[in-house]
Design a protein around this motif. Structure first.
Motif, PDB file in Angstrom:
ATOM      1  N   GLU A  86     117.268 135.967 132.345  1.00  0.00           N
ATOM      2  CA  GLU A  86     117.664 135.542 133.688  1.00  0.00           C
ATOM      3  C   GLU A  86     118.829 134.562 133.624  1.00  0.00           C
ATOM      4  O   GLU A  86     119.778 134.661 134.410  1.00  0.00           O
ATOM      5  N   ARG A  89     121.907 136.597 132.820  1.00  0.00           N
ATOM      6  CA  ARG A  89     122.379 137.346 133.997  1.00  0.00           C
ATOM      7  C   ARG A  89     123.148 136.433 134.949  1.00  0.00           C
ATOM      8  O   ARG A  89     124.143 136.848 135.550  1.00  0.00           O
ATOM      9  N   ASN A  90     122.677 135.198 135.094  1.00  0.00           N
ATOM     10  CA  ASN A  90     123.375 134.242 135.959  1.00  0.00           C
ATOM     11  C   ASN A  90     124.705 133.818 135.355  1.00  0.00           C
ATOM     12  O   ASN A  90     125.686 133.620 136.073  1.00  0.00           O
ATOM     13  N   PRO A  93     127.442 137.583 135.250  1.00  0.00           N
ATOM     14  CA  PRO A  93     127.094 138.571 136.280  1.00  0.00           C
ATOM     15  C   PRO A  93     127.820 139.906 136.124  1.00  0.00           C
ATOM     16  O   PRO A  93     127.381 140.914 136.674  1.00  0.00           O
ATOM     17  N   ALA A  96     125.547 144.001 133.005  1.00  0.00           N
ATOM     18  CA  ALA A  96     124.207 144.486 133.374  1.00  0.00           C
ATOM     19  C   ALA A  96     123.330 144.403 132.134  1.00  0.00           C
ATOM     20  O   ALA A  96     123.637 145.012 131.109  1.00  0.00           O
ATOM     21  N   ILE A  97     122.263 143.618 132.229  1.00  0.00           N
ATOM     22  CA  ILE A  97     121.368 143.436 131.092  1.00  0.00           C
ATOM     23  C   ILE A  97     120.030 144.068 131.417  1.00  0.00           C
ATOM     24  O   ILE A  97     119.384 143.702 132.396  1.00  0.00           O
TER      25      ILE A  97
END
Length: 123
Positions: A86, A89-90, A93, A96-97
């Motif tokens: 998470e 991902r932040n 951006p 795509a994980i």
């Protein structure tokens, strides 16, 4: 290459511990020549997953699939990895994980291990 496959392992103090994971990486890379196949670690070894994803993002990778190379979905896979992903991902951006199930939770992996165990019995 815009795609990467990260084999995510725990890590250990002994470099010898990583040898089977390096072999797995090399076997997988040979089957996926158009994908970067890399090893990333939770702790004790480098690169750790955050540094690896930063490197991949900087090189233009836009899709990362993380395969936890763990036999089970213990605390590291169920608690530590989701928090780490998470945060990544932040931070990235544009990337795509995707995280798949722990290798040891997969039926094909379990069947291969069972085959090995059965074959290990002397006849």
């Amino acid at each position: 290459m815009s795609r990467a496959l990260v084999l995510f392992a725990h890590g250990a103090r002994s470099a010898a511990w990583a040898v089977p994971f390096e072999k797995l990486r090399d076997l997988t890379q040979a089957r996926l020549p158009d994908v970067q196949v890399r090893l990333g670690f939770l702790e004790l070894m480098a690169p750790r997953l955050p540094e690896l994803v930063a490197e991949l993002a900087a090189s233009g990778v836009t899709q990362v699939t993380v395969v936890p190379v763990f036999l089970g979905q213990g605390g590291h896979v169920m608690r530590d990895l989701p928090v780490m992903v998470e945060e990544l991902r932040n931070s990235y951006p544009q990337v795509a994980i995707n995280v798949v199930e722990a290798a040891g939770e997969n039926a094909a992996v379990l069947n291969a291990l069972s085959d090995y165990c059965v074959a290990s019995l002397p006849v």
